[in-house]
Design a protein around this motif. Structure first.
Motif, PDB file in Angstrom:
ATOM      1  N   TYR A 342       0.847  -1.188   0.000  1.00 22.85           N
ATOM      2  CA  TYR A 342       0.000   0.000   0.000  1.00 22.85           C
ATOM      3  C   TYR A 342       0.881   1.235   0.000  1.00 22.85           C
ATOM      4  O   TYR A 342       1.837   1.320   0.786  1.00 22.85           O
ATOM      5  CB  TYR A 342      -0.913   0.020   1.232  1.00 22.85           C
ATOM      6  CG  TYR A 342      -1.760   1.260   1.316  1.00 22.85           C
ATOM      7  CD1 TYR A 342      -2.677   1.557   0.301  1.00 22.85           C
ATOM      8  CD2 TYR A 342      -1.653   2.140   2.379  1.00 22.85           C
ATOM      9  CE1 TYR A 342      -3.455   2.703   0.348  1.00 22.85           C
ATOM     10  CE2 TYR A 342      -2.434   3.296   2.438  1.00 22.85           C
ATOM     11  CZ  TYR A 342      -3.329   3.563   1.421  1.00 22.85           C
ATOM     12  OH  TYR A 342      -4.102   4.697   1.461  1.00 22.85           O
ATOM     13  N   ASN A 343       0.595   2.164  -0.886  1.00 22.05           N
ATOM     14  CA  ASN A 343       1.353   3.409  -0.957  1.00 22.05           C
ATOM     15  C   ASN A 343       2.854   3.137  -1.127  1.00 22.05           C
ATOM     16  O   ASN A 343       3.689   3.747  -0.457  1.00 22.05           O
ATOM     17  CB  ASN A 343       1.064   4.237   0.297  1.00 22.05           C
ATOM     18  CG  ASN A 343       1.397   5.691   0.114  1.00 22.05           C
ATOM     19  OD1 ASN A 343       1.516   6.165  -1.015  1.00 22.05           O
ATOM     20  ND2 ASN A 343       1.573   6.402   1.215  1.00 22.05           N
ATOM     21  N   LEU A 344       3.158   2.181  -1.976  1.00 19.16           N
ATOM     22  CA  LEU A 344       4.526   1.778  -2.337  1.00 19.16           C
ATOM     23  C   LEU A 344       5.278   1.063  -1.207  1.00 19.16           C
ATOM     24  O   LEU A 344       6.462   0.770  -1.338  1.00 19.16           O
ATOM     25  CB  LEU A 344       5.363   2.988  -2.820  1.00 19.16           C
ATOM     26  CG  LEU A 344       4.790   3.839  -3.950  1.00 19.16           C
ATOM     27  CD1 LEU A 344       5.711   5.022  -4.260  1.00 19.16           C
ATOM     28  CD2 LEU A 344       4.572   3.013  -5.216  1.00 19.16           C
ATOM     29  N   VAL A 345       4.609   0.761  -0.108  1.00 18.89           N
ATOM     30  CA  VAL A 345       5.265   0.071   1.014  1.00 18.89           C
ATOM     31  C   VAL A 345       4.707  -1.343   1.129  1.00 18.89           C
ATOM     32  O   VAL A 345       3.486  -1.551   1.115  1.00 18.89           O
ATOM     33  CB  VAL A 345       5.029   0.844   2.336  1.00 18.89           C
ATOM     34  CG1 VAL A 345       5.563   0.070   3.536  1.00 18.89           C
ATOM     35  CG2 VAL A 345       5.678   2.215   2.254  1.00 18.89           C
ATOM     36  N   VAL A 346       5.604  -2.303   1.224  1.00 15.34           N
ATOM     37  CA  VAL A 346       5.202  -3.702   1.326  1.00 15.34           C
ATOM     38  C   VAL A 346       4.752  -3.994   2.752  1.00 15.34           C
ATOM     39  O   VAL A 346       5.443  -3.623   3.713  1.00 15.34           O
ATOM     40  CB  VAL A 346       6.387  -4.626   0.932  1.00 15.34           C
ATOM     41  CG1 VAL A 346       6.053  -6.096   1.208  1.00 15.34           C
ATOM     42  CG2 VAL A 346       6.720  -4.426  -0.546  1.00 15.34           C
TER      43      VAL A 346
END
Ligand SMILES: [Fe+2]
Length: 446
Positions: A342-346
């Motif tokens: 989500y939002n480029l964070v794993v």
């Protein structure tokens, strides 16, 4: 002499020469779609000339039941302004889970005899699907395997995640006709559920809108939803964000509709019955292909974050907020399994060794490698943090929604003669809006 008379009669009954040219009323391009529940199935087909009436004869053993529908005149936008007649008929009163025979047409011509299985009743049965995008008329490499597996009864439905035929409007829509005949050996046997792609954009997506009959939504297959066993499935258009020459308003309209649909699906009585929510649109929010800076290396990917600068109508936040479990896309001619992100964070699950065991964010899958004349797409040499696995083999995805807590997915490589090259088991003990915690992890980091 007798032969001559029979031949003449044949010509009179099938090809009637009129002042307007040849009349051809033989049904072709037969395909199925889900209706509004397990007792319904919709058949769509094409004739070159009007037949005035559109009929499906169907039954368990014999063709004892009759359903009538509508004929719609379609004028392609190409230079020839070709006219086709689209026939849509809903079969109702089906016995859930039963095998039916059917044919389509009218007294002016009938199709071959086909079979389908009515969708099973209830929500407690394993749903078996094939999913893929980007399948062309030329080089449809995965099609033979899909035809074989469909006719052997391996699938309850097929999802085509955008980009058909390359393109359906090409050669005054003759390529669309050829493609729809080509997939008939899949689509006449199981519901062929769709999603619009960029290759459908000509003449405001008119070939796509006319050739398929999807349930509900906008009534044109651009956005809609349906239920299948323990899953609620939402299909929406990523193309509205890119073909704004056809109007801006549809982005907001669609967003509002998807949000309402997800709200409804999350009502406790609905989510308890159908805990899995699966969405699909054509263009990916996450991918790692080196030849697509618009989507893969773009941190401001439009579908993900919304319209440039104003960041309105971004789909990632919406899917996250309403606890969508799985999001399918295509467009890249490759397969990619993305870590829950989500939002480029794993935000992998931490419950067990399986990162997909109660993950902290939705799971994205890119499955656009069915085969087309454009070939496959390469990857960035060094991947992105969210890339769990990717392959540019031609192939397609198989998925079984086993029950309310377990979902199994595998990627089939056609290049490797049907070998399964990747698997994923997604586990979710409880599904509800607001179930993800990836944003908390990101707050902590900041
Ligand atoms: Fe595409």
């Amino acid at each position: 002499m007798a032969v001559t008379v029979s031949l003449a009669l044949f010509l009179v009954t099938t090809f009637v020469l009129s002042t307007h040219g040849i009349i051809y009323t033989q049904p072709e391009q037969v395909h199925l779609a889900l209706g509004d529940g397990p007792t319904e199935m919709v058949a769509t087909w094409v004739t070159d000339s009007s037949t005035k009436v559109s009929i499906v004869e169907f039954g368990l053993n014999n063709l004892t039941q009759v359903a009538k529908g509508i004929e719609e005149k379609f004028v392609d936008g190409g230079s020839q302004k070709r006219v086709l007649y689209m026939h849509r008929v809903k079969m109702t009163g089906l016995k859930p889970g039963s095998q039916y025979k059917y044919h389509v047409g009218s007294s002016l011509g009938w199709s071959d005899l086909y079979t389908f299985k009515a969708i099973k009743n209830g929500t407690d049965w394993p749903v078996r699907l094939a999913l893929f995008g980007d399948m062309g008329n030329e080089n449809a490499q995965s099609l033979a395997r899909l035809q074989e597996e469909t006719q052997q009864g391996h699938f309850d439905a097929v999802f085509h995640v955008g980009d058909f035929a390359y393109n359906m409007d090409t050669d005054n829509a003759a390529v669309g006709d050829a493609f729809m005949n080509q997939v008939q050996s899949v689509a006449a046997y199981v519901p062929y559920m769709t999603c619009v792609g960029n290759h459908e954009n000509a003449y405001n997506f008119s070939n796509y809108k006319s050739r398929f009959t999807m349930p509900g939504g906008d009534g044109n297959g651009m956005f809609f939803s349906f239920n299948l066993g323990p899953a609620h499935v939402v299909s929406f258009s990523s193309e509205y964000y890119y073909y704004t020459n056809y109007g801006w308003k549809q982005i907001a309209n669609q967003y509002k509709w998807v949000e309402n649909d997800l709200k409804e699906a999350n009502k406790p009585e609905n989510r308890a019955k159908r805990p899995w929510i699966i969405s699909m649109c054509h263009r990916p929010m996450y991918c790692s292909n080196s030849n697509d800076p618009e989507h893969c290396t773009n941190k401001e990917n439009t579908i993900r974050v919304g319209l440039p600068d104003i960041h309105a109508y971004g789909m990632e936040e919406l899917l996250y907020r309403y606890g969508v479990d799985l999001h399918f896309t295509a467009h890249e001619h490759s397969y990619e399994r993305v870590w829950p992100t989500y939002n480029l964070v794993v935000c992998n699950g931490t419950k067990s060794k399986n990162p997909y065991d109660n993950p902290g964010a939705p799971v994205n899958i890119v499955t656009g490698s069915a085969g087309c004349h454009e070939g496959v797409d390469p990857f960035e040499p060094v991947g992105f943090p969210w890339t769990a696995y990717h392959s540019d083999d031609y192939g397609y995805t198989r998925m079984t929604i086993k029950n309310t807590t377990h979902l199994f997915l595998e990627q089939v490589s056609d290049d490797q003669k049907g070998k399964v090259i990747d698997t994923m088991t997604l586990v979710r003990d409880k599904h509800y809006a607001g179930m993800y915690d990836c944003h908390l992890k990101q707050k902590k980091k900041n």
